[in-house]
Design an enzyme around this catalytic site. Structure first.
Site, PDB file in Angstrom:
ATOM      1  N   GLY A   1       0.822  -1.206   0.000  1.00 43.73           N
ATOM      2  CA  GLY A   1       0.000   0.000   0.000  1.00 43.73           C
ATOM      3  C   GLY A   1       0.855   1.255   0.000  1.00 43.73           C
ATOM      4  O   GLY A   1       1.908   1.312  -0.627  1.00 43.73           O
ATOM      5  N   SER A   2       0.401   2.239   0.745  1.00 47.32           N
ATOM      6  CA  SER A   2       1.043   3.557   0.698  1.00 47.32           C
ATOM      7  C   SER A   2       2.465   3.551   1.233  1.00 47.32           C
ATOM      8  O   SER A   2       3.228   4.473   0.939  1.00 47.32           O
ATOM      9  CB  SER A   2       0.203   4.562   1.480  1.00 47.32           C
TER      10      SER A   2
END
Lengths: 453, 497
Positions: B227-228
């Site tokens: 993810g981020s």
């Protein structure tokens, strides 16, 4: 002394015969060595398993030494010219057997076999002394050959009346003691075979029909002995004791050959053996299983059932390698059942290695060779055949059981002479050694510098 | 019957006696030859037969060497008095299970117990004082000890932080690559598997049937979409490649961003991402900016940077194998854009993300992570050190220092506020990775960070935390809300040691 009674007619000449040295001192020295080696083994087991010298070491040494000394004194008294080797070899093998059984006892505290084995060894040495002291001349036995064979058959038939143990009807149980009468029957049959063949060897050798290069004997001479043999083998097949059956058969063929020199006997023997093996192997499931195990010792592993006894035995020998793990440090108890009796050699192989195993084999070989040497030195056929027969019993027995546990031949239950747990066996083997001592004393005391033909 | 004087006529017997003797000699030779076959020729094969218990008996004959954390053993051995004599015991088994693994008499061994088995069981030739003699001497040397790099307090902080949840923590000392904490939950007590009885079998079946997979080492053997948190890598690639030169210059980024060649429009959780500067985009985790940035950097530079951080490495061992973290290199532009925000086929182990954070913290240089400080004999003498761990330049030093700035901003005024520690500089990045068909699964909450105590010359710890079943609130906040406090506790434990 004995030489007066056993002096052969060859001593007609007035010239005194050269006397062989008696060599009792050598025997004593070797006995001391054998006892020391056994005590050392006993201590080594204790040190390896518990880290201390076992408390019974002195008692064990004294017991074994005392027994050996009594046997030695008996030999000195009544068989002064006897071969000096058989007694020390028997003491060493018996002592080593006690050490191995004691060592295995440590892992099966609930089932101690060494004390009983020591009692049986004492009985065996007692019998040895009785034979050496009581039997002035082995030729006396010749007179009782038919008594011997009758007794042998009774002994062989006796266990049929008792329940089977582990698939074989070879034991009788009296007052808590297990006795294997077949063991005693071996010696009696050897006496009978020797006497019968000594009396009839000419008839066996010279009559009969010649077929190609082989000469076959006539049915009339052959009849009685084959009958006896078939009977004993039949009894054994009924009792499912293949090892003893094989032993009797081998003994029979060897003695026939030595008595007559006829290769035809070997041919007949081989044909009978092949037929017998084929028939028994196919018809008898117990024996069939043994042959399958021999051909495929690891089949049970592949089938996911874990290693069987033979596979465990092979693992034990392999674990020993050349020099062994050392006494007390192996894992031959993985074999599980019969480690102290049929599979005792696996413990020796694992803990003493190929070196120790070869030494044990050579001890047996030496004992057998001394028997044959006595046979060669003797001049009368009964004694010769008796010595060959007794030595062959030892040789064949060692081969059958040692070959069995090392995967050379199908495994048949049998006691390793002197080493294995089993009272009847120990007593019988002491009797065999006593007779060998007796025979070799005759041979060496009447030695005249020439070898008999 | 013949009388005593009967010689059986003139017929000789001696030759036949000799023949019989020769026959007995042949039997002896056969026995000896066969014994040599069994005991020498076939000995090796028989010894190696899996049904032969001897090697197992020898193996468990003596106490197994220990695994040490902070100078104290976390393992032990118990004399059972059975055929397989010594059984493994563990102090704090569940806490250290992802590091020690188990050493079972029935089910083999895993992780350090497996990787260092020869040393622990005493069969390693290095343990012998006389290595040449070792092969012939019977019996193994006493088992050696394995001294780990773990920090007991950090390990415990991580374990307590994850208590009751599914997740993993990996912490590394940036300057050296020493693994300080390696935790996976739910965990299990490896002692349950030590024996060979029915208890061990029952435990084995129960643990394997458990849907929570307690024996799965999520820190090194499980990959998650990062993810981020992967935006650290994307930012590094953009800075290194010169696509971004000024952290505060506005990027030419639309919001929403249409992935090239598709009609898919990417949006953000946060507002104000249109044309946001890299600093703002990083602090507020703008998907649009970083997806476009990845496309602008291009596949070659993105893949090179990801690879330099350790992605797509199948060889990593610490000393047990670490699952490969992946950055797909066969992608179109839309897929590259998604990959650059830690989605699509981008997957990472928690250890891999800790390595990313460590490389940033260490000025762009990374050392391969390792768990074994040294191995010793039972007497304490060192057998082998941890070995040299080569230093690799992952990104330029200037890039690293700007990345540190971005991560620090994210903690000080962005999504990672929960990771802040008084008396230390902390840099971090949150992440919330969607997963499951149609993103229906609970998101994975991520946090990667590093911490440098005030006055210390360099960051002392880099950490990655993943919480699988983060709060159902599928906001960006969950990375900061669920994972960041755990990372903070781990970093604080390291800084406090």
């Amino acid at each position: 002394m004995t030489q007066a009674g056993t002096a052969p007619p060859a001593s007609r000449t007035a010239v005194p015969r050269p006397r062989l040295p008696r060599r009792r001192g050598v025997e004593l020295a070797l006995i001391v060595l054998a006892v020391l080696l056994s005590v050392y083994g006993y201590c080594a087991v204790g040190l390896a398993r518990t880290g201390s010298v076992p408390p019974g070491a002195a008692g064990y040494g004294a017991g074994l030494g005392g027994l050996a000394l009594l046997a030695h004194i008996a030999v000195r008294l009544r068989a002064p010219y006897a071969d000096p080797l058989p007694l020390p070899i028997a003491v060493l093998l018996n002592g080593l057997g006690l050490v191995l059984i004691y060592r295995l006892d440590l892992q099966t505290p609930a089932d101690r076999a060494a004390p009983a084995q020591l009692v049986w060894s004492t009985l065996g040495v007692g019998l040895f002394i009785v034979v050496v002291l009581g039997l002035r001349d082995h030729r006396v036995l010749q007179r009782y050959s038919y008594v011997c064979v009758a007794a042998a058959l009774v002994l062989l038939l006796l266990p049929i009346l008792f329940p089977a143990v582990n698939g074989a009807r070879i034991w009788i149980r009296i007052a808590g003691f297990s006795i294997q009468p077949g063991e005693f029957a071996k010696v009696l049959l050897a006496v009978f075979f020797a006497a019968y063949l000594a009396a009839n060897r000419s008839a066996l050798a010279y009559t009969g029909r010649r077929l190609w290069r082989l000469q076959f004997p006539t049915g009339r001479v052959l009849g009685p002995i084959v009958t006896i043999w078939l009977l004993s083998v039949g009894v054994l097949v009924l009792e499912r004791d293949l090892g003893t059956s094989l032993l009797f058969f081998g003994l029979f063929v060897v003695l026939l050959y030595v008595a007559t020199g006829r290769t035809g006997w070997i041919a007949v023997g081989l044909v009978l053996a092949v037929l017998g093996a084929w028939a028994v192997g196919h018809l008898e499931p117990h024996v069939h299983g043994r042959i399958e195990d021999w051909l495929h010792p690891f089949a049970s592993i592949d089938a996911g059932e874990g290693p069987n006894q033979l596979a465990q035995s092979l693992f034990a020998f392999a674990a020993g390698g050349t020099t062994g793990t050392g006494l007390g440090l192996g894992h031959s108890t993985l074999i599980g059942f019969a480690t102290k009796s049929d599979f005792i050699l696996a413990t020796a192989g694992e803990e003493l290695g190929l070196a120790g195993l070869a030494a044990i084999f050579l001890l047996y070989a030496l004992l057998v060779e001394r028997g044959f040497r006595a046979a060669l030195a003797l001049r009368e056929p009964f004694g010769r055949l008796l010595a060959v027969g007794l030595a062959s019993i030892l040789a064949l027995q060692v081969f059958v059981i040692a070959g069995g546990v090392t995967g050379l031949i199908p495994l048949t239950g049998m006691a390793m002479p002197f080493l294995a747990q089993g009272g009847s066996s120990v007593v019988t083997n002491w009797a065999i050694v006593a007779l060998l001592i007796r025979v070799s004393d005759s041979a060496r005391s009447q030695y005249d510098g020439e070898e008999a033909p | 019957m013949s009388g005593p004087g009967d010689y059986g006529g003139t017929r000789p017997m001696a030759p036949y006696i000799r023949h019989a003797l020769v026959f007995c000699g042949l039997l002896l030779l056969a026995l000896l030859a066969n014994a040599a076959r069994v005991q020498v020729v076939e000995a090796g094969a028989y010894g190696d037969n899996p049904a032969n218990r001897r090697s197992a008996i020898a193996r468990y004959q003596q106490p197994r060497g220990n695994i040490l954390v902070g100078g104290a053993p976390v393992t032990g051995s118990r004399d059972t008095g059975e055929q397989l004599r010594y059984e493994r015991t563990y102090l704090d088994g569940p806490l250290y299970a992802p590091v020690t693994g188990f050493a079972s008499q029935r089910f083999g061994s895993t992780f350090l117990e497996h990787a260092e088995d020869r040393l622990l069981s005493g069969t390693d030739p290095l343990l012998s004082q006389f290595p040449v003699w070792h092969d012939t001497a019977s019996g193994a040397a006493p088992g050696g000890n394995v001294v780990t790099t773990l920090n007991a307090r950090a390990q415990r902080a991580a374990y307590q932080g994850l208590r009751g949840r599914k997740g993993a923590v990996a912490a590394i000392e940036p300057a050296t690559g020493r693994v300080l904490a390696l935790v996976s939950t739910p965990s299990y007590d490896p002692a349950r598997l030590s024996g060979n009885g029915t208890g061990a079998t029952a435990a084995w079946e129960q643990l394997n049937a458990d849907p929570d997979k307690p024996m799965l080492n999520r820190a090194v053997r499980q990959t998650y979409p990062p993810g981020s948190t992967f935006k650290v890598v994307t930012a590094a690639a953009a800075l290194d490649a010169g696509v971004i030169t000024d952290l505060d210059a506005p990027t030419d980024s639309p919001d929403p961003y249409r992935l090239p060649g598709t009609t898919t429009r990417l949006t953000n959780e946060a507002d104000g991402c249109r044309d946001a500067s890299l600093r703002e985009a990083f602090a507020w985790s703008c998907n649009t900016v970083f997806a476009k940035l990845g496309v602008d950097v291009g596949l070659g530079d993105m893949a090179a940077t990801a690879g330099a951080f350790g992605f797509n490495d199948t060889e990593l061992r610490v000393p047990f194998a670490v699952a490969e973290s992946t950055f797909d290199t066969v992608v179109d532009k839309a897929q590259l854009g998604l990959s650059s925000i830690g989605q699509y086929n981008t997957r990472a182990t928690p250890l891999q993300m800790a390595m990313v954070s460590a490389a940033v913290a260490n000025g762009g240089q990374a050392r391969a992570p390792y768990l074994v400080e040294r191995t010793t004999r039972s007497s304490g003498e060192t057998v082998a050190g941890g070995g040299t761990h080569p230093l690799t330049q992952v990104v330029r030093a200037s890039t690293a220092s700007r990345l540190k700035e971005l991560m620090r901003d994210a903690v000080e005024r962005g999504t990672g506020g929960n990771a802040a520690i008084r008396g230390a500089t902390v840099g971090g990045k949150t992440g919330t990775a969607q997963h499951g068909v149609g993103n229906t699964g609970l998101p994975y909450a991520w946090f990667v960070s590093w911490a440098q105590a005030d006055g210390a010359p360099e960051p002392a710890v880099a950490v990655a935390v993943v919480v699988e079943d983060a709060s159902a609130d599928r906001g960006e906040i969950s990375g900061g809300g669920d994972a960041a406090p755990i990372a903070r506790d781990v970093m604080r434990a390291v800084l406090g040691s």
